[in-house]
Design a protein around this motif. Sequence first.
Motif, short mmCIF file in Angstrom:
data_model
loop_
_atom_site.label_atom_id
_atom_site.label_comp_id
_atom_site.label_asym_id
_atom_site.label_seq_id
_atom_site.Cartn_x
_atom_site.Cartn_y
_atom_site.Cartn_z
N UNK A 72 -54.12 -20.91 -12.84
CA UNK A 72 -54.39 -19.47 -12.80
C UNK A 72 -53.29 -18.66 -13.49
N UNK A 73 -52.32 -19.36 -14.05
CA UNK A 73 -51.30 -18.67 -14.84
C UNK A 73 -50.09 -18.20 -14.05
N UNK A 74 -49.95 -18.66 -12.83
CA UNK A 74 -48.78 -18.26 -12.04
C UNK A 74 -47.67 -19.29 -12.19
N UNK A 75 -46.44 -18.82 -12.25
CA UNK A 75 -45.32 -19.75 -12.28
C UNK A 75 -44.20 -19.19 -11.41
N UNK A 76 -43.29 -20.06 -11.03
CA UNK A 76 -42.15 -19.61 -10.23
C UNK A 76 -42.49 -19.33 -8.79
N UNK A 77 -43.58 -19.88 -8.32
CA UNK A 77 -43.95 -19.72 -6.91
C UNK A 77 -43.98 -21.10 -6.28
N UNK A 78 -43.27 -21.26 -5.17
CA UNK A 78 -43.21 -22.57 -4.57
C UNK A 78 -43.09 -22.48 -3.05
N UNK A 79 -43.10 -23.66 -2.42
CA UNK A 79 -42.98 -23.76 -0.96
C UNK A 79 -43.99 -22.88 -0.25
N UNK A 80 -45.24 -23.01 -0.63
CA UNK A 80 -46.30 -22.22 -0.02
C UNK A 80 -46.72 -22.88 1.29
N UNK A 81 -46.66 -22.10 2.37
CA UNK A 81 -47.09 -22.61 3.68
C UNK A 81 -48.11 -21.62 4.23
N UNK A 119 -53.27 -24.93 -7.34
CA UNK A 119 -54.11 -24.02 -8.12
C UNK A 119 -53.30 -23.04 -8.95
N UNK A 120 -52.02 -22.88 -8.64
CA UNK A 120 -51.22 -21.84 -9.30
C UNK A 120 -51.13 -21.97 -10.82
N UNK A 151 -53.11 -24.39 -2.55
CA UNK A 151 -52.72 -23.17 -3.26
C UNK A 151 -51.69 -23.50 -4.34
#
Lengths: 76, 76
Positions: free
Chosen positions: A29-38, A25-26, A22
């Motif tokens: 898809x134009x996403x930023x500022x999202x991290x530490x995905x579990x 893929x961010x 995930x």
Amino acid sequence: MIQARVLIRPKEGILDAQGKAVEGALPALGFSGIEHVRIGRIVELEADSTDQLEELCEKLLANPLIEDYEIETVSG
Amino acid sequence: MIQARVLIRPKEGILDAQGKAVEGALPALGFSGIEHVRIGRIVELEADSTDQLEELCEKLLANPLIEDYEIETVSG
């Protein structure tokens, strides 16, 4: 009946392949500022009592070698 | 950073194959009195803001045709 919710997550330090996928893929898809995905699983069920829930997690729902689980009961 | 938790569940009426598999395995493992098992996913992440989370769920985390999602933010 008791409403129970079991949250099952990869243990700290264990590679979370789905989470990494995930994160990878961010940007595309134009996403930023999202991290530490579990990514883990959630099991919702109804039980007569809470007695068996711990054993159920150990034996069937989670893999205790690589996953942690947390049992939340909604009504008792 | 915001701590967010997304719960993704099969929609009502959609076959939950994993949940059915767990229910089917219960008697052989000696469990009784456990029913209505539903299995979904939990995604935990950190985000700069909540603005993108809805879109993230629609585009990447969930399949809105067959899954419902619920976004919980832990700290703002």
